[in-house]
Motif scaffolding. Structure first.
Motif, mmCIF file in Angstrom:
data_model
loop_
_atom_site.group_PDB
_atom_site.id
_atom_site.type_symbol
_atom_site.label_atom_id
_atom_site.label_comp_id
_atom_site.label_asym_id
_atom_site.label_seq_id
_atom_site.Cartn_x
_atom_site.Cartn_y
_atom_site.Cartn_z
ATOM 1 N N ALA A 148 0.835 -1.210 0.000
ATOM 2 C CA ALA A 148 0.000 0.000 0.000
ATOM 3 C C ALA A 148 0.865 1.254 0.000
ATOM 4 N N CYS A 149 2.028 1.200 0.669
ATOM 5 C CA CYS A 149 2.961 2.333 0.613
ATOM 6 C C CYS A 149 3.402 2.594 -0.820
ATOM 7 N N LEU A 150 3.759 1.531 -1.538
ATOM 8 C CA LEU A 150 4.162 1.700 -2.932
ATOM 9 C C LEU A 150 3.043 2.311 -3.761
ATOM 10 N N ALA A 151 1.811 1.910 -3.474
ATOM 11 C CA ALA A 151 0.658 2.423 -4.227
ATOM 12 C C ALA A 151 0.372 3.881 -3.911
ATOM 13 N N ARG A 167 -3.752 0.903 -6.326
ATOM 14 C CA ARG A 167 -4.063 2.316 -6.597
ATOM 15 C C ARG A 167 -5.504 2.453 -7.075
ATOM 16 N N ASP A 168 -5.905 1.553 -7.969
ATOM 17 C CA ASP A 168 -7.252 1.641 -8.545
ATOM 18 C C ASP A 168 -8.331 1.351 -7.498
ATOM 19 N N ALA A 169 -8.098 0.339 -6.656
ATOM 20 C CA ALA A 169 -9.111 -0.062 -5.665
ATOM 21 C C ALA A 169 -9.081 0.820 -4.427
ATOM 22 N N GLY A 170 -7.893 1.335 -4.087
ATOM 23 C CA GLY A 170 -7.756 2.147 -2.890
ATOM 24 C C GLY A 170 -7.445 1.344 -1.641
ATOM 25 N N TYR A 171 -7.251 0.035 -1.783
ATOM 26 C CA TYR A 171 -6.940 -0.800 -0.624
ATOM 27 C C TYR A 171 -6.363 -2.134 -1.089
ATOM 28 N N ILE A 172 -5.844 -2.899 -0.124
ATOM 29 C CA ILE A 172 -5.371 -4.252 -0.388
ATOM 30 C C ILE A 172 -5.633 -5.112 0.843
ATOM 31 N N VAL A 173 -5.956 -6.374 0.612
ATOM 32 C CA VAL A 173 -6.098 -7.360 1.687
ATOM 33 C C VAL A 173 -5.117 -8.493 1.394
#
Length: 229
Positions: A148-151, A167-173
């Motif tokens: 997420a930092c990279l994004a 970046r597109d979704a705004g989050y990651i799991v």
């Protein structure tokens, strides 16, 4: 006789050389490669390289995909800004998030080649939790916080393919990428001088999905610096 690796009158020659390089970087916002730094400072290329590696690892210098160095985010943290810092703004937001989810919430910043935890909000109750200490370092190329930092920054040639999706979704799991049994939910915080993200870590896989809207709300609450609005 003064030792060859120490300046006359005492002090540290290595420190002085590092500061000289940092000063030179501050004069070139477009960045300098290792050879240019060596030429500008008069240091041997191998010396310039070693010092740049140390400055990059500690966040005093940042390096792009073309091998050019600029002043890094740690310097901005030392100098402070006209407005509240990211860490100051993030702390109360993370406290509320940790209480709402009953899970550890943290601010993660890309410093050098690591995702470093700089603010931690602990959950209100005990349980099978994953604790993150301030200063914890994780990889940037896997795990929710690092990715997420990279994004949070602009696209880079060397970044993992899934970063653009974040970046597109705004989050990651993520599930068990850094610690076995840990589920991470993170949202990038674009617009700040340092690449940063909110990160929540839990041992409950159901909470990982339930936490997504709350993490997104927290990221929106932190927002961007006023000079980027």
């Amino acid at each position: 006789m003064t030792p060859s690796n120490e300046p006359e009158g005492g002090g540290s020659q290595t420190l002085e050389r590092g500061l000289a390089i940092l000063l030179e970087l501050s004069r070139h916002s477009e960045g300098l490669n290792t050879s240019q730094v060596a030429a500008a400072t008069g240091f041997h290329r191998s010396i310039a390289h070693r010092l740049l590696v140390s400055l990059h690892r500690t966040g005093f210098a940042a390096r792009d995909d073309d091998g050019r160095y600029v002043v890094g985010p740690t310097v901005a943290g030392l100098l402070g800004d006209a407005g509240p810092s990211l860490r100051t703004i993030a702390e109360p937001v993370l406290q509320r998030l940790a209480q709402k989810l009953d899970a550890t919430a943290s601010l993660v910043e890309a410093i050098g080649t690591a995702a470093v935890t700089t603010v931690v909000a602990e959950p209100p109750t005990d349980g099978p939790l994953f604790w993150y200490r301030k200063g914890s370092r994780d990889p940037l190329d896997h795990g929710s916080g690092g990715l997420a930092c990279l994004a949070a920054g602009p696209p880079r040639v060397s970044e993992p393919e899934r970063v653009q999706g974040i970046r597109d979704a705004g989050y990651i799991v993520t599930h068990g990428e850094v610690n076995v049994g840990a589920h991470g939910i993170a949202a990038p915080l674009p617009g700040w001088p340092v690449r940063a993200a909110i990160n929540v870590v839990t041992s409950d896989p159901q909470l990982a999905d339930q936490a997504i809207p709350h993490v997104l709300d927290a990221a929106a609450a932190i927002g961007v610096p006023s000079d980027h609005l």
